[in-house]
Design an enzyme around this catalytic site. Sequence first.
Site, PDB file in Angstrom:
ATOM      1  CE  LYS A 187      -0.903  -9.887  25.125  1.00 40.57           C
ATOM      2  NZ  LYS A 187       0.157 -10.014  24.107  1.00 40.57           N
ATOM      3  CB  SER A 240       6.427  -0.743  29.205  1.00 43.23           C
ATOM      4  OG  SER A 240       5.055  -0.515  28.944  1.00 43.23           O
ATOM      5  CB  THR A 241       6.726   2.015  33.833  1.00 43.50           C
ATOM      6  OG1 THR A 241       7.667   1.264  34.622  1.00 43.50           O
ATOM      7  CG2 THR A 241       6.043   3.024  34.733  1.00 43.50           C
ATOM      8  CD  GLU A 242       3.581   4.110  26.973  1.00 45.39           C
ATOM      9  OE1 GLU A 242       4.653   3.562  26.632  1.00 45.39           O
ATOM     10  OE2 GLU A 242       2.829   4.699  26.189  1.00 45.39           O
ATOM     11  N   GLY A 244       1.783  -0.703  32.409  1.00 44.07           N
ATOM     12  CA  GLY A 244       1.410  -1.033  33.782  1.00 44.07           C
ATOM     13  C   GLY A 244       0.484  -0.001  34.383  1.00 44.07           C
ATOM     14  CB  CYS A 295      12.531  -5.249  33.630  1.00 45.04           C
ATOM     15  SG  CYS A 295      12.482  -6.857  34.409  1.00 45.04           S
ATOM     16  CD  GLU A 392      12.916  -0.602  31.045  1.00 45.63           C
ATOM     17  OE1 GLU A 392      11.725  -0.350  30.820  1.00 45.63           O
ATOM     18  OE2 GLU A 392      13.293  -1.550  31.757  1.00 45.63           O
TER      19      GLU A 392
END
Lengths: 481, 287
Positions: A187, A240-242, A244, A295, A392
Amino acid sequence: MSGEPMSWEYAPAPESRDIANLKPAYRMFVDGKFVDGTGEPLKTINPATEEVLAEVATASKADIDTAVRAARRAYDKVWGRMPGAERAKYVFRIARLIQERTRELAVLESLDNGKPIKESRDVDVPTAAAHFFYHAGWADKLGHAGYGPNPRPLGVAGQVIPWNFPLLMAAWKIAPALACGNTVVLKPAETTPLTALVLAEICQQADLPAGVVNILPGAGDVGAELVNHAGVDKVAFTGSTEVGKLIQRSLAGTGKKLTLELGGKAANIVFDDAPLDQAVEGIVNGIFFNQGHVCCAGSRLLVQESVADELLAKLRYRVSTLRLGDPLDKNTDVGAINSKAQLDKIRELTESGDSEGAQKWTSPCPMPDKGFFFAPTVFSDVQQSMRIAREEIFGPVLSVLTFRTPEEAVAKANNTPYGLSAGIWTEKGSRILWTAQRMRAGVVWANTFNRFDPTAPFGGYQESGFGREGGRAGLEAYLDV
Amino acid sequence: MSDRVSVAKTYKLYIGGAFPRSESGRVYAVTDSRGGFLANAAQASRKDARDAVAAARKAFPGWSGATAYNRGQVLYRVAELLEGRREQFVREVAASEGVKHAESVVNAAIDRWVWYAGWTDKVATVLGASNPVAGPYFSFSVPEPTGVVAALAPQSSSLLGLVSVVAPVIATGNTCVVVSSQNRPLPAITLSEVLATSDVPGGVVNVLTGRTGELAPWLASHADVNALDLTGAPESIRAELERAAAGTVKRVSRAGRGGEPDWTREPGVDRLRAVLETKTVWHPMGV
């Protein structure tokens, strides 16, 4: 050196947008065919002009199911059992076809993403081709990769990629997956689906067996549905870490193999003996490359106190010479911010830098009157507790902090839950190695920054994710080991 | 001599190189395979787990910064001391596990320390690389320890399984908080005595005894733990632990899913790789 930059007149040198072969509508790619999606179509826009580029089909839940089934069939019947040497030739073909269509892909990428044509032309597209070329060669040599004599693929890979390097991220995901014998449902990001769909066309031209690669455009809900689909054996996510964390949580207990390449807040450390002019080029490349939508961007500059004033003056002068504007112009250094949402986020974090007491300096470059643009910005007097030092920003905004001793530099550099990359500038070799060893980060650039190569593993420590992409280490993500 | 009353040992936790009781004051009765009383083990609490993580973090810079040669000698030293106390471990494993083959299990555990001792200075050669990048740069990749690893030791194999879980973690320069087998904790604590008198610095290995299901969620969600090894986790909470680990993007090893492996087989490098990061370093070449 400081003061107003000299005035240079550049003649406009735009690439023709006709080269992109832009179509009014794009369809998704499932089981070897372009088909209408049953999701709500999306409109992708040119962030430099805010005009609609094309309408793009998106996937519904049923479409995702169809694509995963197609990938499973292709895996079971064709790709999973094909000898590695034969798989390799298909992947080599894809590499060649990307090289042949480089100019078209570069222009299309710059139109859809907003990045300067010099970057899509010189970095994104050639590196994407290189990833296919490199991994193709592994397909029949996996027994030599250190994972046992006959490492097996995992099956169907569900892959979700971000908007900052649309084609390159697709290559990073698809090339190793195919080389290792997996099939793919990918995607692309909601705002940048076009080059991935041209890559689908390239898969057709390469005569890749139907179902081996499937491309499903859509928003986050399509990604969530894909990674949670029971028919997916492996999930790879860059973003993003969020998000992830959400994916890692939702995959708990399923046994699916997961690799995550997430956010970062890289320190770029300049010691007092560094060649300052060279360091300035590296700092600029570190944070203003791709509008800072990287990143691993060097978003925290740590300068040794004794050279901070001199470096800042040089840096501001150099940044003031960066040309911001039309991404298709070959002289453009800083293109458009990819979306309104991202521009809002950059503005919000920049305002927090102001309100928390950092000193803001903004490039006096002329700004286009339409499109999403943000002038290169440098904050000095930044403290570690400020949001602009911790979060970030993912935009052309640099936070400058100072240090006195190497130990302090290391402590500040590592004072983050992230751990993707770091930079070191010094003339002293032993200091480079000492510092590099102490960086809790997956990639360390010394006297350079933002270098990428398919042979060099890339990936993070800590909350920047796990798993590597590239090199022998990167194969692990797509093998049942 | 047969009428002599033996001196019974109080089994405690092993944290930061010391042997504290659980701060909670709790203990639980440990029995042999036939239900006979063996000892009271400390039932570690959330706070003990946090103390153990703090000790492991404190020990990390020193241990990860030690040379691979040094770490290899320290691990080999553990094997030497274990060999010297072989009889004691055979008795303890036999009592804990109720097995007749305790001797071969202890032999295998000693040999495993030797095996991993030899890996400390080879793993970078085997897993690292010089990267032939397409440009004038020297690029190399080295494996580095991920940090503090929380390991749930296997429930059945109280010594060999425990050693097989802990040795690769510290061989690679990580530090470790290990929760021993819940019902067979005694060999783990006796192993701690070996670690304490060998050259393993305090805090490199920290051993908790108690209820796995109580301690594991705190370790899984602890922000200063970098990796979680689920080997001895009860099936019923494995998914919950993985979810908790996602809070700080921990590396999760799902070993032990669907039952304990055969610990007598040669391990391979999987457990070394599971607790290593790859760091890639670039430098330009030029004159």
